[in-house]
Scaffold this motif. Structure first.
Motif, PDB file in Angstrom:
ATOM      1  N   ILE A 168      46.440  36.288  31.156  1.00 43.21           N
ATOM      2  CA  ILE A 168      46.905  37.542  31.893  1.00 43.21           C
ATOM      3  C   ILE A 168      46.243  37.292  33.196  1.00 43.21           C
ATOM      4  O   ILE A 168      44.995  37.045  33.535  1.00 43.21           O
ATOM      5  N   VAL A 169      47.375  36.926  34.191  1.00 38.37           N
ATOM      6  CA  VAL A 169      47.130  37.230  35.519  1.00 38.37           C
ATOM      7  C   VAL A 169      47.258  38.514  36.379  1.00 38.37           C
ATOM      8  O   VAL A 169      48.431  38.919  36.318  1.00 38.37           O
ATOM      9  N   LEU A 170      46.361  39.205  37.023  1.00 31.03           N
ATOM     10  CA  LEU A 170      46.586  40.107  37.726  1.00 31.03           C
ATOM     11  C   LEU A 170      46.149  40.165  39.292  1.00 31.03           C
ATOM     12  O   LEU A 170      45.248  39.127  39.626  1.00 31.03           O
ATOM     13  N   GLY A 171      47.086  40.634  39.901  1.00 34.39           N
ATOM     14  CA  GLY A 171      46.798  40.579  41.495  1.00 34.39           C
ATOM     15  C   GLY A 171      46.841  41.738  42.202  1.00 34.39           C
ATOM     16  O   GLY A 171      47.020  42.812  41.753  1.00 34.39           O
ATOM     17  N   CYS A 172      45.822  41.993  43.194  1.00 26.80           N
ATOM     18  CA  CYS A 172      45.588  43.215  43.805  1.00 26.80           C
ATOM     19  C   CYS A 172      45.172  42.865  45.245  1.00 26.80           C
ATOM     20  O   CYS A 172      43.948  42.386  45.422  1.00 26.80           O
ATOM     21  N   ARG A 173      46.261  43.063  46.289  1.00 23.73           N
ATOM     22  CA  ARG A 173      46.125  42.618  47.423  1.00 23.73           C
ATOM     23  C   ARG A 173      45.098  43.578  48.043  1.00 23.73           C
ATOM     24  O   ARG A 173      44.403  42.996  49.285  1.00 23.73           O
ATOM     25  N   ASP A 174      44.877  45.008  47.817  1.00 23.55           N
ATOM     26  CA  ASP A 174      43.986  45.614  48.412  1.00 23.55           C
ATOM     27  C   ASP A 174      42.569  45.621  47.797  1.00 23.55           C
ATOM     28  O   ASP A 174      41.672  46.436  48.049  1.00 23.55           O
ATOM     29  N   CYS A 175      42.138  44.598  46.989  1.00 26.37           N
ATOM     30  CA  CYS A 175      40.826  44.419  46.224  1.00 26.37           C
ATOM     31  C   CYS A 175      40.056  43.679  47.065  1.00 26.37           C
ATOM     32  O   CYS A 175      40.483  42.724  47.989  1.00 26.37           O
ATOM     33  N   ASP A 176      38.699  43.464  46.816  1.00 30.49           N
ATOM     34  CA  ASP A 176      37.944  42.418  47.376  1.00 30.49           C
ATOM     35  C   ASP A 176      38.221  41.196  47.162  1.00 30.49           C
ATOM     36  O   ASP A 176      39.127  40.800  46.252  1.00 30.49           O
ATOM     37  N   MET A 177      37.877  40.171  47.817  1.00 28.02           N
ATOM     38  CA  MET A 177      38.623  38.426  47.688  1.00 28.02           C
ATOM     39  C   MET A 177      38.370  38.086  46.255  1.00 28.02           C
ATOM     40  O   MET A 177      39.316  37.299  46.043  1.00 28.02           O
ATOM     41  N   ASP A 178      37.157  38.393  45.646  1.00 25.83           N
ATOM     42  CA  ASP A 178      37.265  37.864  44.135  1.00 25.83           C
ATOM     43  C   ASP A 178      38.226  38.575  43.294  1.00 25.83           C
ATOM     44  O   ASP A 178      38.385  37.957  42.231  1.00 25.83           O
ATOM     45  N   LEU A 179      38.873  39.596  43.709  1.00 27.42           N
ATOM     46  CA  LEU A 179      39.698  40.009  42.654  1.00 27.42           C
ATOM     47  C   LEU A 179      41.270  40.026  43.364  1.00 27.42           C
ATOM     48  O   LEU A 179      42.128  40.586  42.651  1.00 27.42           O
ATOM     49  N   LYS A 180      41.336  39.365  44.450  1.00 19.27           N
ATOM     50  CA  LYS A 180      42.908  39.280  45.062  1.00 19.27           C
ATOM     51  C   LYS A 180      43.948  38.630  43.755  1.00 19.27           C
ATOM     52  O   LYS A 180      44.739  39.147  43.768  1.00 19.27           O
ATOM     53  N   GLU A 181      43.441  37.820  43.074  1.00 18.79           N
ATOM     54  CA  GLU A 181      44.094  37.126  41.978  1.00 18.79           C
ATOM     55  C   GLU A 181      43.035  36.853  40.828  1.00 18.79           C
ATOM     56  O   GLU A 181      42.071  36.046  41.102  1.00 18.79           O
ATOM     57  N   PHE A 182      43.192  37.485  39.826  1.00 20.43           N
ATOM     58  CA  PHE A 182      42.218  37.378  38.769  1.00 20.43           C
ATOM     59  C   PHE A 182      43.006  37.072  37.337  1.00 20.43           C
ATOM     60  O   PHE A 182      43.872  37.534  36.971  1.00 20.43           O
ATOM     61  N   SER A 183      42.453  35.888  36.858  1.00 20.24           N
ATOM     62  CA  SER A 183      43.171  35.283  35.743  1.00 20.24           C
ATOM     63  C   SER A 183      42.080  35.424  34.565  1.00 20.24           C
ATOM     64  O   SER A 183      40.994  35.184  34.759  1.00 20.24           O
ATOM     65  N   MET A 184      42.434  35.995  33.366  1.00 17.56           N
ATOM     66  CA  MET A 184      41.635  36.017  32.138  1.00 17.56           C
ATOM     67  C   MET A 184      42.209  35.609  30.792  1.00 17.56           C
ATOM     68  O   MET A 184      43.594  35.786  30.953  1.00 17.56           O
ATOM     69  N   LYS A 185      41.659  34.979  30.024  1.00 21.56           N
ATOM     70  CA  LYS A 185      41.896  34.614  28.814  1.00 21.56           C
ATOM     71  C   LYS A 185      41.184  35.160  27.562  1.00 21.56           C
ATOM     72  O   LYS A 185      40.029  34.993  27.741  1.00 21.56           O
ATOM     73  N   GLU A 186      41.860  35.903  26.742  1.00 16.46           N
ATOM     74  CA  GLU A 186      41.120  36.841  25.851  1.00 16.46           C
ATOM     75  C   GLU A 186      42.065  36.660  24.591  1.00 16.46           C
ATOM     76  O   GLU A 186      43.382  36.546  24.571  1.00 16.46           O
ATOM     77  N   LYS A 187      41.218  36.901  23.587  1.00 16.74           N
ATOM     78  CA  LYS A 187      41.720  37.237  22.308  1.00 16.74           C
ATOM     79  C   LYS A 187      42.356  38.881  22.114  1.00 16.74           C
ATOM     80  O   LYS A 187      41.444  39.744  22.562  1.00 16.74           O
TER      81      LYS A 187
END
Length: 108
Positions: free
Chosen positions: A42-61
């Protein structure tokens, strides 16, 4: 938001309809069996978040909890809900932060 998942040794695409730190709901063209696990990216984007959360990718079961026919006008046949299986603590914290920011923005 579109995401990729592996199911029955094949890669598929789905559309996430909602997400929380416990799991997510999605629509897909392929029926998936409740109780089965998928590997989700899953790739999430949040333009109003801190830099480390602007684009966040996670691989999970995730484990499929329910599946039903899609009744909307989308070009997919099934809706499904699933829960994360042992969500990585760092991913859980980042996901929570993104969802908190998005909830605050929705209230404004």
């Amino acid at each position: 938001m579109i995401f990729r998942f592996e199911y029955d040794d094949r890669e598929h695409m789905g559309i996430i309809k909602d997400i929380s730190v416990k799991g997510f709901g999605f629509s897909a063209a392929r029926e998936i069996e409740p109780g089965k696990e998928i590997d989700a990216e899953i790739v999430l984007g949040c333009r109003d978040c801190d830099m480390d959360l602007k684009e966040f990718s996670m691989k999970e079961k995730a484990r499929i909890k329910w599946v039903g026919p899609n009744r909307s006008m989308q070009l997919v046949d099934f809706d499904a809900g699933c829960e994360f299986v042992d969500l990585n603590e760092m991913n859980q914290e980042k996901l929570k932060k993104i969802l908190d920011v998005m909830a605050q923005l929705a209230e404004e």
